[in-house]
Design an enzyme around this catalytic site. Structure first.
Site, PDB file in Angstrom:
ATOM      1  N   LYS A 112      35.940   5.310  16.206  1.00 37.27           N
ATOM      2  CA  LYS A 112      36.691   6.419  15.604  1.00 37.27           C
ATOM      3  C   LYS A 112      36.729   6.300  14.085  1.00 37.27           C
ATOM      4  O   LYS A 112      36.680   7.309  13.382  1.00 37.27           O
ATOM      5  CB  LYS A 112      38.104   6.472  16.158  1.00 37.27           C
ATOM      6  N   LYS A 197      32.041   9.146  27.404  1.00 36.67           N
ATOM      7  CA  LYS A 197      33.214   9.369  28.255  1.00 36.67           C
ATOM      8  C   LYS A 197      33.702  10.816  28.126  1.00 36.67           C
ATOM      9  O   LYS A 197      33.626  11.404  27.045  1.00 36.67           O
ATOM     10  CB  LYS A 197      34.312   8.416  27.772  1.00 36.67           C
ATOM     11  N   LYS A 200      39.578  13.858  26.245  1.00 36.49           N
ATOM     12  CA  LYS A 200      40.284  15.132  26.014  1.00 36.49           C
ATOM     13  C   LYS A 200      40.301  15.559  24.560  1.00 36.49           C
ATOM     14  O   LYS A 200      40.517  16.712  24.247  1.00 36.49           O
ATOM     15  CB  LYS A 200      41.689  15.084  26.598  1.00 36.49           C
TER      16      LYS A 200
HETATM   17  N1  AQP Z   1      36.746   9.915  31.276  1.00 38.15           N
HETATM   18  C1  AQP Z   1      37.668   9.157  31.847  1.00 38.15           C
HETATM   19  N2  AQP Z   1      37.429   8.576  33.037  1.00 38.15           N
HETATM   20  C2  AQP Z   1      38.372   7.813  33.639  1.00 38.15           C
HETATM   21  N3  AQP Z   1      39.593   7.601  33.118  1.00 38.15           N
HETATM   22  C3  AQP Z   1      39.874   8.176  31.946  1.00 38.15           C
HETATM   23  N4  AQP Z   1      40.968   8.162  31.183  1.00 38.15           N
HETATM   24  C4  AQP Z   1      40.748   8.903  30.074  1.00 38.15           C
HETATM   25  N5  AQP Z   1      39.511   9.418  30.096  1.00 38.15           N
HETATM   26  C5  AQP Z   1      38.931   8.972  31.247  1.00 38.15           C
HETATM   27  C6  AQP Z   1      42.197   7.462  31.514  1.00 38.15           C
HETATM   28  O1  AQP Z   1      43.277   8.393  31.425  1.00 38.15           O
HETATM   29  C7  AQP Z   1      44.429   7.713  30.941  1.00 38.15           C
HETATM   30  C8  AQP Z   1      44.986   8.433  29.741  1.00 38.15           C
HETATM   31  O2  AQP Z   1      43.974   8.539  28.765  1.00 38.15           O
HETATM   32  P1  AQP Z   1      44.289   8.674  27.233  1.00 38.15           P
HETATM   33  O3  AQP Z   1      45.252   9.760  27.024  1.00 38.15           O
HETATM   34  O4  AQP Z   1      44.681   7.343  26.718  1.00 38.15           O
HETATM   35  O5  AQP Z   1      42.858   8.931  26.602  1.00 38.15           O
HETATM   36  P2  AQP Z   1      41.808  10.143  26.629  1.00 38.15           P
HETATM   37  O6  AQP Z   1      42.119  11.148  27.671  1.00 38.15           O
HETATM   38  O7  AQP Z   1      40.487   9.515  26.649  1.00 38.15           O
HETATM   39  O8  AQP Z   1      42.129  10.885  25.264  1.00 38.15           O
HETATM   40  P3  AQP Z   1      41.356  10.855  23.915  1.00 38.15           P
HETATM   41  O9  AQP Z   1      42.312  11.272  22.854  1.00 38.15           O
HETATM   42  O10 AQP Z   1      40.063  11.621  24.014  1.00 38.15           O
HETATM   43  O11 AQP Z   1      41.146   9.329  23.848  1.00 38.15           O
HETATM   44  P4  AQP Z   1      40.048   8.440  23.300  1.00 38.15           P
HETATM   45  O12 AQP Z   1      40.361   8.474  21.884  1.00 38.15           O
HETATM   46  O13 AQP Z   1      40.384   7.160  23.971  1.00 38.15           O
HETATM   47  O14 AQP Z   1      38.726   9.033  23.647  1.00 38.15           O
HETATM   48  C9  AQP Z   1      43.993   6.287  30.610  1.00 38.15           C
HETATM   49  O15 AQP Z   1      44.335   5.459  31.684  1.00 38.15           O
HETATM   50  C10 AQP Z   1      42.516   6.389  30.491  1.00 38.15           C
HETATM   51  O16 AQP Z   1      41.852   5.176  30.812  1.00 38.15           O
END
Ligand code: AQP
Length: 334
Positions: A112, A197, A200
């Site tokens: 990031k 991945k 969101k």
């Molecule tokens: N793609 C995914 N597959 C499986 N598990 C996922 N999680 C998130 N994406 C996947 C799991 O969901 C929980 C909450 O996630 P988060 O809010 O910490 O992260 P996010 O949805 O990935 O949001 P961002 O803002 O887009 O995050 P980053 O910056 O990390 O990419 C967690 O248990 C996570 O493992």
């Protein structure tokens, strides 16, 4: 009784990745077998440029969607992280135990920060330190287990290291937690870029299925999913990540015990597989969308759940964090 903590950050609309990687297990298993706390971890949404009104909106939406997914406030504690001061209080103490070197090694920080710099922006200090806040989120509750997708494994490992180091230096204070991951779909990948991945906060939504997507939108995204060259349906995450991702999603929709390699054997064409994936995801999300619409009409209910949840969470975290303050040598208030 086993204590569980996990959280979700209001950085975007909840996705199928969040649901299969984390939320579904919270709903179906964790809240029934343990003392479970789930946080909308809003402080974590401030580590990159953010719109305050959007964070507020998404926090409420996340709480509503978690309830719509089946979290039961009679069985678990649902709350907003910033409503419980103990998270930030403990985070500072843990910063005094963590090293800058271990923070700089965090993969998500590296990725990031690089992206931010490439855009010509500056990197917030909180982007470097938020894994410590995450450790505080977990350790404040004497947590035994942290059910997360596997993208969070490194952060939970750091949490364990900090807990052990703190305990060795200052006497036993924290339970050392462990991460648990689902058997399938621990990392749902972006449908347009199956080596990344499904996240969101990613800008393009074309490869991301959101929990609130209309069935037609879900079908379109799945049918347009990038698959690999070739025509045989085989499960191979390295050679065919697009196909493997679809097979993971279908297996996960059928249940956590379902084996994606066995699902592959049922198909001889990509088209048929995609149609079944689309149907399965639409059916999986249908009750969530329906319940969400009902709950949106009753914001007082969601507020009440969050108010009670914060009260309960404070009551659990306070003694643990107070103990940590005493352990490091801070004078109790007189
Ligand atoms: N793609 C995914 N597959 C499986 N598990 C996922 N999680 C998130 N994406 C996947 C799991 O969901 C929980 C909450 O996630 P988060 O809010 O910490 O992260 P996010 O949805 O990935 O949001 P961002 O803002 O887009 O995050 P980053 O910056 O990390 O990419 C967690 O248990 C996570 O493992």
């Amino acid at each position: 009784m086993t204590r569980i903590f996990s959280g979700i950050k209001p950085t975007g609309h909840l996705t199928l990745g969040n649901y299969l990687g984390a939320v579904r297990r919270w709903v179906r298993k964790d809240q029934h077998r343990a003392e479970a706390l789930f946080g909308i971890v809003d402080l974590h949404a401030l580590t990159v440029e953010h719109d305050p009104a959007r964070v507020r909106r998404l926090s409420r939406q996340a709480a509503t969607l978690l309830l719509a997914s089946g979290l039961d406030p009679e069985r678990c504690t649902l709350f907003v992280q910033s409503h419980v001061d103990e998270h930030a209080r403990l985070s500072y103490l843990l910063e005094c135990v963590a090293t800058d070197g271990e923070m700089r090694r965090m993969i998500q920080y590296k990725e990031k920060a690089a992206a931010e710099r490439a855009r010509g922006g500056s990197v917030r200090l909180s982007l470097l330190t938020y894994p410590v806040l995450m450790a505080a989120d977990i350790l404040a509750y004497g947590t035994d287990e942290v059910p997360v997708g596997d993208d969070q494994a490194q952060h939970v490992e750091l949490t364990r290291d900090l807990a052990v180091r703190f305990n060795q230096r200052y006497g036993h204070t924290f339970t050392v937690p462990r991460a648990t991951h689902p058997r399938v779909a621990a990392r749902v990948m972006d449908l347009q870029d199956p080596r990344s991945k499904m996240g969101k906060s990613h800008e393009s939504g074309a490869g991301i299925v959101y929990l609130l997507d209309e069935p037609e939108a879900v079908r379109k995204k799945v049918m347009r999913a990038v698959t690999d060259s070739g025509s045989d349906v085989v499960y191979d995450r390295e050679a065919g990540p697009g196909l493997a991702n679809l097979l993971d999603v279908l297996a996960a929709c059928r249940g956590e015990e379902c084996d994606p390699a066995a699902v592959a054997a049922e198909y001889s064409s990509y088209g048929a597989l995609k149609r079944d994936v689309a149907d399965a995801v639409v059916e999986l999300l249908r009750p969530v969308r329906k319940r969400h619409a009902e709950l949106v009409a009753d914001p007082g209910y969601v507020d009440g759940v969050l108010r009670t949840g914060a009260g309960r969470a404070r009551g659990l975290a306070r003694p643990v964090v107070d103990r940590a303050y005493r352990a490091v040598g801070l004078l109790p208030p007189v």
